[in-house]
Enzyme design. Structure first.
Site, mmCIF file in Angstrom:
data_model
loop_
_atom_site.group_PDB
_atom_site.id
_atom_site.type_symbol
_atom_site.label_atom_id
_atom_site.label_comp_id
_atom_site.label_asym_id
_atom_site.label_seq_id
_atom_site.Cartn_x
_atom_site.Cartn_y
_atom_site.Cartn_z
ATOM 1 N N ASP A 92 13.046 1.273 4.822
ATOM 2 C CA ASP A 92 11.747 1.447 4.177
ATOM 3 C C ASP A 92 11.954 1.804 2.710
ATOM 4 O O ASP A 92 12.938 1.364 2.107
ATOM 5 C CB ASP A 92 10.964 2.543 4.942
ATOM 6 C CG ASP A 92 9.471 2.318 4.924
ATOM 7 O OD1 ASP A 92 8.916 2.297 3.815
ATOM 8 O OD2 ASP A 92 8.863 2.149 5.983
ATOM 9 N N HIS B 37 5.545 5.558 1.469
ATOM 10 C CA HIS B 37 5.522 4.784 2.717
ATOM 11 C C HIS B 37 6.700 5.151 3.628
ATOM 12 O O HIS B 37 6.529 5.373 4.835
ATOM 13 C CB HIS B 37 5.558 3.298 2.343
ATOM 14 C CG HIS B 37 5.302 2.355 3.476
ATOM 15 N ND1 HIS B 37 6.296 1.990 4.367
ATOM 16 C CD2 HIS B 37 4.188 1.695 3.858
ATOM 17 C CE1 HIS B 37 5.796 1.130 5.239
ATOM 18 N NE2 HIS B 37 4.511 0.939 4.961
ATOM 19 N N SER C 273 2.311 -0.736 9.723
ATOM 20 C CA SER C 273 3.455 0.082 9.295
ATOM 21 C C SER C 273 3.437 1.440 9.966
ATOM 22 O O SER C 273 4.486 2.036 10.193
ATOM 23 C CB SER C 273 3.394 0.324 7.784
ATOM 24 O OG SER C 273 4.004 -0.701 7.074
#
Lengths: 82, 660
Positions: free
Chosen positions: B32, B105, B435
């Site tokens: 990520d 994220h 996600s």
């Protein structure tokens, strides 16, 4: 020159490495240099692929794809977070 | 995350959950944007030594050193060569050339999968509670492959390569690209090797919904995760000058709007742009929006950016109107100005009101966190949908998990909107996407791996799928928020994950590398293509019949032939047969098959044999399913569910028919 080059992931056929090479890295490098003398290896891959990534012009990528032992020359893509 | 552990039943005492020592042997690798190592969610208190087999490292880099890892965060590597080769050297004044997360994220997905317990977590008081990852005792390793400029496949390949070498047990990737043949897709190729090393690979299905056939990451050795809501929302009341009130959603927690109604304007009427209604950058005319609440349409640019565009133009507030594509889905955002999102039906009313009233006005009130929202889960509108455009005989997504308004850890580098101008600092943020659902499943897979270390990735995936649920407690089918109608297996796959049930599935549909090689043969891949996809020399046996129909998948996707026009086709019924093999992972028992149709079923389904008896652990038994159908118009779909039960376990498989 930078604008004309793209990153490619190169898959090589492990079983076809000539006996003259003692390790895969020197074989990768030799194959790459025969298509593009100035090109550098970005990464070598052990598990995902037997191969490496590098920056090449489309012409050099085409030349490399015709070298013995090269399975595929795949242009890099940009993926997205989901 | 807060709330999702209880929504998933993880807070219930169960003897099935593995002891913490077993779970702490499991390492989840997260590819990520990196990690913010100072997060409390990465506290390693109570964790024993890192498993001796672990070969990972905490790489030193910009704003990151080896002391940033601990017994929780056991590895942190970064892969930037492809990114820098494409876009030039990283500017370390704006981006860390290390595994440090500058985006948020990565910290969110990593803490969702395996964050430690953090009491009193919230985003400005919203979604408050004790935050924890799914597998609180599992270790995590971060592989930063996504940068502010994107995720480049040469870096992704390097990240997967290293994760395999380091010895992760689960690989979580909330990233994807466009659909392409397996032997050209680096995530499919890398995941194949990872799976062959016993690593379960969990990926996000994509946010291309509600469009049909919008999936990413469809390889059958990957667990593909779609997104659903939980029983929590963040309502906002929008009251019009007519006195009518409509419920939207918002995470705004700043200075509220005054109690007095403010003028309301439609962005499309306050712009010179033909797409002014989207509130794109610099598209609004300040004189027309100053001091007003502006209605912006969803789509085209990030939702929070629309709020900023309105704010910069002098607007007082913003209402984000859903179009038909988004339906009634309310995705909340922590906007920089008072703002709320609104479902399609209410948005239409608002727009009609603005166009018909000489002086339209509105008020927005923010109500905070609401719990026990029903129905839940519902399939998120954005969650990518089947059918699987690459291999129609494999049903994807595999299952859904929480992915809407999820609170989890965040970077200290940017505020909750991720916008450059957002200077707010937070430890937790609330965001949505597949996600977010992917790492839920990654963490749950780690729990299963801890409980059953000997299970293959396919067995773990099967357990998660066959125990997933497809209906609410009242028996009604899980809804699709984009339509308000019952969702189908093309939306939720096998259903919504139920981790406690998955710990004791009774039977599993197992698969190994040989099965995957047979799958390639069924696709008529050449030895050359198989070599690219699977990194091994393999020649399909010319005497053997390979069929995707016989690939041992826990779900059924059945594309059927349609008539080719008047006089062009035969109306005579046809039959297709699928075979499967079940492996007993529970006590000896006799399982009986049953088939339930979901809505009108145009297919006759016969299971042979109808009962399967297992006397030993890991005993395997095969069965065949015949689907007898008549021709239907192209585009017709029909759904059913096959269940094997011994009275205690229910081993469910969705069946999706599509006439093409």
């Amino acid at each position: 020159d930078h604008a004309n080059k793209k990153t490619y992931i190169i898959h090589m056929d492990k079983s076809t490495m000539p006996l003259t090479f003692t390790d895969h890295l020197s074989w990768f490098d030799s194959s790459l240099k025969s298509a593009s003398p100035s090109a550098e290896i970005l990464y070598t891959y052990k598990h995902v692929a037997h191969g490496f990534s590098t920056r090449l012009t489309p012409e050099d990528a085409d030349t490399l794809s015709k070298q013995p032992g090269i399975l595929s020359v795949i242009p890099e893509l940009k993926y997205k977070l989901h | 995350t807060t709330r999702t552990p209880s929504f998933l039943g993880l807070d219930k005492a169960t003897t099935l959950l593995p002891a913490s020592e077993q779970q702490s042997q499991v390492i989840i690798g997260v590819l990520d944007t990196g990690v913010w190592p100072e997060l409390k969610s990465l506290d390693d208190t109570g964790l024993g030594p890192v498993p001796s087999t672990w070969k990972g490292q905490c790489e030193i880099g910009n704003n990151m050193n080896s002391s940033n890892c601990n017994r929780k965060l056991v590895g942190a590597r970064f892969f930037s060569k492809g990114y820098e080769a494409a876009l030039g050297p990283i500017d370390t004044t704006t981006e860390s050339k290390s595994a440090r997360d500058d985006d948020g994220h990565g910290s969110h997905t990593l803490t969702t999968a395996a964050g430690s317990v953090v009491p009193e977590a919230s985003l400005f008081g919203l979604a408050s509670g004790t935050a924890r990852g799914m597998a609180t005792q599992a270790r995590v390793a971060v592989y930063k492959v996504c940068w502010l400029g994107g995720c480049f496949t040469s870096d992704i390949a390097a990240g997967i390569d290293k994760a395999i070498e380091d010895g992760v047990n689960v690989l979580s990737m909330s990233i994807g690209g466009s659909l392409m043949e397996y032997y050209r897709d680096i995530i499919a190729i890398g995941s194949f090797t990872a799976t062959s090393h016993g690593i379960l690979v969990s990926t996000s299905a994509g946010n291309g919904g509600p469009s049909q056939g919008s999936l990413s990451n469809v390889a059958p050795w990957i667990t593909t995760v779609g997104a659903g809501t939980i029983d929590r929302d963040f309502p906002a009341y929008i009251t019009l000058g007519t006195g009518k009130t409509y419920t939207g959603a918002s995470l705004y927690r700043g200075k509220p709007l005054s109690d007095s109604p403010l003028p309301l304007v439609y962005a499309g009427n306050a712009s010179n742009s033909s797409v002014g209604y989207l509130c794109l950058q610099d598209s609004l005319i300040p004189e027309k929006v100053s001091g007003k609440i502006v209605i912006c349409e969803r789509g085209g640019n990030p939702r929070v950016e629309k709020g900023l565009v309105v704010k910069l133009a002098g607007g007082a507030g913003m209402i984000l109107a859903n179009s038909e594509a988004y339906g009634e889905e309310l995705v909340a955002d922590s906007h920089l100005l008072p703002a709320a999102s609104l479902g399609q039906k209410s948005s239409e009313i608002l727009k009609n009101y603005v166009s018909s009233s000489p002086n339209p006005t509105a008020k927005i009130a923010f109500l905070g966190t609401h719990l026990q929202v029903q129905p839940s889960p519902v399939v998120a509108a954005f969650s990518s949908r089947g059918p699987n455009a690459l291999t129609p005989k494999i049903l994807k997504p595999d299952l859904i998990a929480p992915g809407v308004n999820i609170l989890a850890g965040w970077t200290g580098a940017v505020g909750p909107t991720g916008l450059t101008v957002d200077s707010r600092h937070i430890s937790f943020n609330i965001i949505s996407g597949t996600s977010m659902s992917c790492p839920h499943v990654s963490g749950l897979a780690a729990i299963l791996k801890g409980a059953h270390p000997q299970w293959s990735p396919a067995a773990i995936r099967s357990a998660l799928m066959t125990t997933a649920y497809t209906s609410y407690k009242n028996g009604e089918t899980i809804q699709d928020v984009s339509t308000g109608q019952p969702a189908t297996p093309f939306d939720y796959g096998a259903g919504h994950v139920d981790p406690v049930a998955a710990l004791d599935p009774g039977l599993v549909y197992d698969a190994n590398v040989d099965d995957y090689l047979g799958f390639f043969c069924a696709l008529n891949y050449s030895s050359f293509q198989i070599k690219l996809a699977a990194r091994r020399d393999f020649t399909c046996d010319s005497k053997k019949v390979y069929r995707v129909e016989d690939f041992n998948y826990p779900s059924f996707a059945v594309p059927l032939e349609t008539t080719s026009g008047i006089g062009g086709g035969s109306d005579a019924p046809k039959t297709v047969k699928y075979s499967r093999v079940l492996t007993n992972v529970g006590a000896p028992g006799t399982y009986k098959a049953s088939v339930v149709s979901l809505g009108d079923l145009n297919v006759k389904i016969v299971v042979e044999p109808e009962t399967l008896s297992f006397t030993e652990l890991y005993e395997k038994k095969g069965y065949m399913v015949s689907f007898r159908y008549t021709s239907m118009p192209s585009g017709t779909t029909s759904f059913a569910r096959l269940e094997w039960t011994d009275g205690k376990h229910r081993v469910g498989s969705p069946i999706a028919f599509s006439w093409t």
